[in-house]
Structure formats: C-alpha cells, structure tokens
Design an enzyme around this catalytic site. Structure first.
Site, short mmCIF file in Angstrom:
data_model
loop_
_atom_site.label_atom_id
_atom_site.label_comp_id
_atom_site.label_asym_id
_atom_site.label_seq_id
_atom_site.Cartn_x
_atom_site.Cartn_y
_atom_site.Cartn_z
N ASP A 1 10.84 25.40 -63.02
CA ASP A 1 10.36 24.14 -62.48
C ASP A 1 10.16 23.11 -63.59
O ASP A 1 9.28 23.26 -64.44
CB ASP A 1 9.02 24.41 -61.77
CG ASP A 1 8.52 23.19 -61.04
OD1 ASP A 1 9.29 22.22 -60.88
OD2 ASP A 1 7.35 23.19 -60.62
N ASP B 1 13.68 16.36 -61.00
CA ASP B 1 12.85 17.53 -60.73
C ASP B 1 13.73 18.67 -60.22
O ASP B 1 14.47 18.49 -59.25
CB ASP B 1 11.79 17.15 -59.69
CG ASP B 1 10.88 18.31 -59.35
OD1 ASP B 1 10.75 19.24 -60.17
OD2 ASP B 1 10.28 18.30 -58.26
#
Lengths: 428, 30
Positions: free
Chosen positions: A133, A336
């Site tokens: 992430d 992201d």
C-alpha cells in the site's frame, strides 16, 4: 480514408473481449524483472496466482468492494485537508464501539487493497502475505497470542515468542513517538511496551505492540531491526492476508526504513489481469531497463503529506484534449496502489465521460453499477476498440493508460464499466 | 484531491524516486 484509419489506430486500443475476463489459470508475467534480486512477485488477491485460501474469509461482493473503495477515497480526501478533519470523518462514518476507543489515523480502507506480496519475518523466518500500500506507512501483521482477536488468515499467525530476533519497543524509546507522524496516532503504553493503533476509513483496524524484527524481502535483502506493528487486535476487511506493507513517505514506511540500502527508490508493475503476475522491486534497478521512462515531480501541494502527490494538468480521450479549466485540477492528485478506481473532480469526470461515451457510441451501453455510470454490453462482440486515455502531468509527461487500465468487468462481458468516477464535491 | 487508482496503473511500470521527489511511468513496461 487512410488518414482516418491511421488516426483511429493511433488513438484506440483494439481488445479481444474475452481477454477482459479473468482466467482460472495463472499465467506468470514474462517481464518479471528480478534484475538485481530485490524483486517480490505481486499478485491479485482474488486471482488464480494468489496462494490465499479464499474459502477462509467471506469474499466481498463487487458492490461492497466499490463501496469500500469509495470510503477509502473519501477518507484520503478528508485526511488530505487535515488530520483533525480525518478524525472527524472517522467519527462520523463509524458506528462501532471499537472505533471510539482507537484514535483516528490517516490510512484507508483495506477491502479494496487487491495486490499482495510475500515477505519473511523473524528467526526462523516465517512467510507472510501482505497487502502492499503506497497510501499508508506502518507495516503490521497479526501476532500471537491475539490478545484481542485476530481474523482468519492464510499463513500461520506470527508468534514473536518463537522468534529469536523480536524486540518490543518501550514506551520511553524515541522510536515509540514516531508513531505520531506515521499512523498519526498517539501511542499508548502497556507494561512499558509501546502500543500502536491504526484505524482505517471503513472501520477496519489493527492494534498491538510496536516492535522490531528481522524482515526478509529476498535472500539477499534482510533488514535486522525493522519497525513494525505486531497486531493483537485486528478486525476488518483484510481478506486472508496477514497484514499490510506500508510504502508511504513517512519515516516508519518500508521505503524510509530501507533507505540506506535502496536509496528510497522502488517500482512496481501491477498485473494487468487478475490471472497474471507483476513485481515490486526495490533499489536502483527499478525502471532503469527502460529508455522510455518519463518522470514527473512530486506536487508541492503534498510536501507535508505522506501521500505521493502529483500535478495533473490535463486529460485526453481518443487524441483530443478535454476542455477542462486548469483550476479544476488545482486540488491535486494522489497516486495510490490501494484504491481501485480513479476519482476525478466532477467537472473533469463529466468531460471524460462525455468524450468516452462519444467515442464508444457504436457500442450498446449496459446497466450502470454502483458508482460506475458508464457501462457497456459487449456480449455480441469479439473485439472492441477503446479510445486511448492519456493523463498529462507536470514536466511534459503524458501517460497513456494501458488497454487493461480502462474498464472493470462487473459480472460478465454484458456489464463492463469505465473504471473512473467523479468526486462528490469539486473541493474534494 | 483526485486519486489515480490501481486499475489505471495496470500495465504501467511505476517508478518511485522518493529521494529525487519524482515518479516515473513506463507505458507498456509490464
């Protein structure tokens, strides 16, 4: 006619409809680099290349996945304004008792984090499958004895008492106070051991001891005192993964903790389909093999954030630049790895949608799905032509989306949706 | 804040040069 055909070829992708559907067999990428031995294989959490036992957990529905994705996006947007607002957002969204006991942090939802890697932790080494992430910082895994509770995971839950290299961080250690900038939470203390707590946008959370341990990325890449969260109380939409690998910009992220070795450089290829593999590569080998790499600078708007912010200047569809005033993009853009869709300011999304629908006017539209309002029914097609979408970033960097980066297949080829959406508010 | 999601990152090699404060893209790099 020749000119028109050449233009069409130049500004569209031709795609076999069947290739949009996930395969039931894993086809590893032939481009996995392993250039310098610091690469991890990346796979889709729910695809056939994943070793996760999906039977152990309830797989969320497509609608739930998109709802979680939107929550993550909204949470990032509120976090961006200020940490205080991020906290308010959480309190507003959350109804669970647990969330009132854990301070807010600047993470995001996890049900939507679809890409996983496997690393080794401890001595002897235990293999753990973690979501990677770029939108958060703290790496954590579930730990025995699961004093609160642990969700079902595929790997054996890490037990620090069987590792000869695990150490708790004490409350008095300056390392403990680093948790304030990373997860954004005030750490607490339990029997002089530093306790971290992270709560994410969909009320998923991890709470436990802050420790250090030997982290093995590859046989050659071993880090003795890697700071991580040893989760004792973990709940939420983590699937069967063992936790999270944080690749944000904060001091606690893997990127910063390995800066001496890799020089704060990493790269990844997300697998184009859920039945193929990609890579996550650390160090200077990243991207160097290609002469076609185009760099855009980080956005100054995000200099105090742990997110990776870029300056988006314009969007083109099928070779035509959309008429979007530059001020529309002034709120910035974050890249992201954990959000599924691309979220655009409403004006930008409306322009993109209009141009895309115009370019696809010869195809039958399908039923809208959740927040996806531009869907097609390709049931009666073998091949389709998709208009190319190009994002223009600061520095003269034009990035063309891949043919697998435009659509999401919801149920079947009868409902294939444009994987972009609009923010609710122009100021988001 | 717009967000560049992971569907659109498929098939692109994304290079994070955090020290150099820049991100690189390699279309077709995967």
């Amino acid at each position: 006619r020749e000119t028109i055909e050449k233009n069409l070829l130049h500004h569209t992708h031709t795609v076999q409809v069947s290739s949009l559907l996930p395969s039931t067999t894993c086809t590893p990428s032939t481009k996995d680099p392993h250039r310098n031995g610091s690469s991890l294989k990346v796979v889709h959490k729910h695809g056939p290349c994943s070793q996760l036992n999906q039977d152990k957990t309830k797989t969320p529905t497509d609608a739930e996945i998109l709802e979680q994705d939107q929550l993550r996006a909204e949470f990032i947007q509120y976090s961006r304004r200020s940490k205080r607002l991020g906290g308010e957002f959480l309190r507003r969204k959350s109804g669970s008792k647990a969330s009132t006991n854990i301070p807010a942090n600047l993470g995001g939802s996890f049900g939507t984090n679809n890409y996983i890697v496997t690393v080794g932790l401890g001595t002897p080494k235990r293999s753990l499958t973690l979501v990677f992430d770029t939108g958060s910082d703290l790496t954590w895994t579930q730990c025995q004895p699961c004093a609160g509770s642990c969700y079902d995971q595929n790997d054996a839950i890490f037990d620090p008492s069987y590792s000869s290299t695990y150490t708790n961080i004490t409350c008095s250690s300056p390392l403990c106070s680093q948790l304030i900038s990373g997860p954004g939470n005030q750490p607490t203390c339990s029997s002089s051991t530093c306790v971290y707590g992270v709560l994410y946008g969909d009320n998923s959370f991890s709470l436990g001891f802050f420790g250090k341990e030997k982290l093995t990325l590859t046989a050659k890449d071993v880090f003795k005192d890697f700071l991580f969260g040893c989760g004792q109380y973990n709940k939420g939409l983590f699937g069967a993964t063992a936790g999270l690998l944080g690749l944000g910009r904060d001091k606690l992220s893997l990127v910063e903790q390995t800066a001496n070795r890799y020089g704060r450089i990493f790269s990844y290829c997300l697998p184009p389909t859920s039945s193929s593999t990609g890579h996550l590569t650390f160090g200077k080998g990243s991207g160097k093999a290609s002469n076609t790499i185009k760099f855009t600078p980080f956005s100054k708007s995000y200099s105090k954030s742990s997110f990776y912010g870029l300056d988006l200047l314009g969007i083109s569809v099928a070779g035509d630049k959309l008429a979007i005033p530059p001020s529309v993009f002034s709120t910035g853009l974050i890249i992201d790895s954990g959000t599924i869709l691309t979220y655009l300011p409403p004006t930008a999304y409306n322009a993109l949608r209009t141009a895309f629908r115009q370019a696809m006017k010869n195809y039958t539209m399908g039923e809208a799905f959740s927040i996806l309002d531009t869907c097609y029914d390709f049931s009666n097609r073998n091949t389709i032509s998709i208009p190319k979408i190009v994002f223009s970033f600061r520095g003269g960097v034009d990035v063309e989306m891949d043919k697998f980066g435009v659509f999401l297949v919801v149920r079947s080829v009868s409902q294939v949706c444009l994987a972009f959406t609009g923010n609710k508010n122009a100021n988001d | 804040t717009a967000i560049f999601g992971n569907t659109q990152q498929r098939g692109l090699e994304v290079v994070y040069d955090v020290g150099g404060s820049r991100i690189g893209f390699v279309p077709g790099g995967c």
